[in-house]
Enzyme design. Structure first.
Site, PDB file in Angstrom:
ATOM      1  N   ASP A 111      -8.872  24.966   8.882  1.00  0.00           N
ATOM      2  CA  ASP A 111      -8.941  24.442   7.517  1.00  0.00           C
ATOM      3  C   ASP A 111     -10.140  23.523   7.286  1.00  0.00           C
ATOM      4  OD1 ASP A 111      -8.073  22.386   9.117  1.00  0.00           O
ATOM      5  OD2 ASP A 111      -6.535  21.675   7.735  1.00  0.00           O
ATOM      6  N   GLU A 112     -11.134  23.578   8.165  1.00  0.00           N
ATOM      7  CA  GLU A 112     -12.330  22.747   8.017  1.00  0.00           C
ATOM      8  C   GLU A 112     -13.579  23.591   8.240  1.00  0.00           C
ATOM      9  OE1 GLU A 112     -12.605  18.637   9.624  1.00  0.00           O
ATOM     10  OE2 GLU A 112     -10.711  19.142  10.597  1.00  0.00           O
TER      11      GLU A 112
END
Length: 437
Positions: A111-112
């Site tokens: 998620d980054e």
């Protein structure tokens, strides 16, 4: 101490850091719109909070809290089992969107991401803020999740920016404003600086990121190792860490774990879980042509007590058949009858390229060659027909019992919602967003 602000007025580099907001819980709310605005928690299959929506966080729920305590803190919490396949599909789509804007995208985690925007203002006919805003809006429109973004001259500063105003934040840190964002930021909040280093810096009166950034370079070189010297440069607006666009192809170790519910005291079932961990780890090791020299295994009880051990291998290998013997010996030493276990794990450590494995005069090279052919065939079958089409008998009890009885089980949401033309083996890399085709 020099009190002059850090002033870098141009954009020698422009690095963006994107951090999805409460990613797992946001994916659930995107797939199930009826959950929007409600305190959603994932991790039902683990018995603890894996992720919490911002509505749940506002009521005091944090990651790692037991679900028993969640019901006390937030009685109206909606607790769902994790659907990691759906989350991974959202992740893939998110990175694909970022690559529409820049080819230089680093998938830092599920998620980054880091994105190099340097030089793109001319292509997009606007400032970096505008480019970042378009990225943010595109993701939110197409995936129905929110993300927070930071843009600055280096990775460390960009990460500070993305954390500055979550959720749904967009923070630009130009060179002339670096000091504004660092002056109140505790040094331990800087990416890469842990509590021990922060405590060490505190002995020199360094409490904030700005105090650290303003220290003389001679001090930094004298007292700190290279990683912290690099962070110091990054905080001063000098980009040291590149945006790495290549997929990771080398590992120091490979770990595979599995949490299952209900917890079990069935020795055969618990060992089967451990065996499956081993097979998964070996599959990944073979994919990257690596062999392990050490095997680590652990068991976690329902009371979150861990028992484990490390075994040095006689020969580097990535074949489960070589490792089931040591695995069983280690398991017999740490397993306790009539104890409920909730998680198993295996780590292949001391990895080395398989081309560097040295055989001794006592190794049966003929047998090793046969194993190589067998597992090459197994990998080809799995690639064509799906993982675990062929598995060792030791792992079979896992396939015969549901992993999370009464919940979603081993079938993620995405597998239950097939698009037109899909089947269980051939599916598009698209998350379900309550759309029937």
């Amino acid at each position: 101490m020099n009190n002059a602000p850090l002033t870098i007025r141009s954009w020698p580099r422009a690095i963006l850091h994107l951090d999805a907001d409460a990613f797992f819980a946001s994916c659930e709310q995107a797939v199930h719109p009826e959950l929007r605005g409600k305190p959603v928690i994932t991790g039902k299959e683990r018995g603890i909070v894996a992720a919490a929506s911002y509505e749940a966080k506002a009521k005091g729920i944090t990651r790692g809290v037991s679900l028993h305590d969640v019901k006390k803190i937030c009685p109206d919490a909606i607790i769902v089992p994790s659907d990691y396949e759906t989350y991974s599909l959202f992740s893939v789509r998110m990175f694909e969107i970022l690559r529409r804007f820049s080819p230089d995208v680093e998938e830092y985690s599920v998620d980054e991401a880091f994105v190099d925007l340097t030089g793109l203002r001319r292509s997009f006919h606007g400032p970096y803020r505008m480019i970042a805003k378009k990225m943010q809006e595109t993701i939110e429109t197409e995936l129905r999740i929110t993300v927070s973004i930071g843009v600055s001259l280096s990775k460390v500063l960009a990460k500070i920016g993305s954390k500055h105003n979550k959720p749904h934040g967009l923070t630009i840190i130009p060179g002339r404003d670096i000091h504004v964002f660092l002056e109140e930021l505790p040094v331990e909040k800087v990416w890469g600086i842990g509590p021990n280093t922060a405590a060490f810096l505190g002995k020199f009166g360094i409490k904030t990121a700005l105090q650290f950034a303003r220290k003389d370079e001679k001090f930094i070189q004298k007292y700190l190792s290279k990683p912290y010297q690099e962070i110091w440069h990054e905080l001063n607006g000098r980009s040291v860490y590149p945006v790495v666009t290549e997929s990771k192809s080398s590992y120091q170790s490979i770990s595979k774990t599995k949490t299952f519910t209900p917890p079990s005291d069935d020795e055969t079932f618990v060992f089967a879980q451990l065996s499956k961990n081993l097979e998964n780890a070996c599959i990944k090791a073979r994919r990257y042509k690596l062999s392990a020299t050490r095997l680590i295994l652990f068991l976690r009880t329902q009371e979150f007590r861990d028992a484990g051990m490390e075994i040095k291998l006689d020969r580097a290998t990535s074949y489960p058949i070589d490792l089931f013997g040591p695995l069983r010996e280690g398991f017999d030493q740490i397993y306790k009858p009539r104890v409920l276990y909730r998680q198993t794990g295996v780590v292949l450590a001391g990895l080395m390229p398989e081309t560097q494995v040295q055989y001794t005069l006592f190794d049966d090279t003929g047998k090793i060659e046969r194993f190589s052919k067998i597992y090459t065939a197994v990998d080809k079958v799995s690639e064509r027909f799906g993982k675990y089409t062929v598995c060792h008998a030791a792992s079979l009890p896992v396939k015969l019992q549901t992993q999370h009885e009464g919940e979603r089980g081993d079938t993620p949401e995405r597998k239950n919602e097939l698009f037109k033309g899909e089947n269980k083996r051939q599916r598009l890399g698209l998350p379900v967003l309550n759309v029937k085709v």
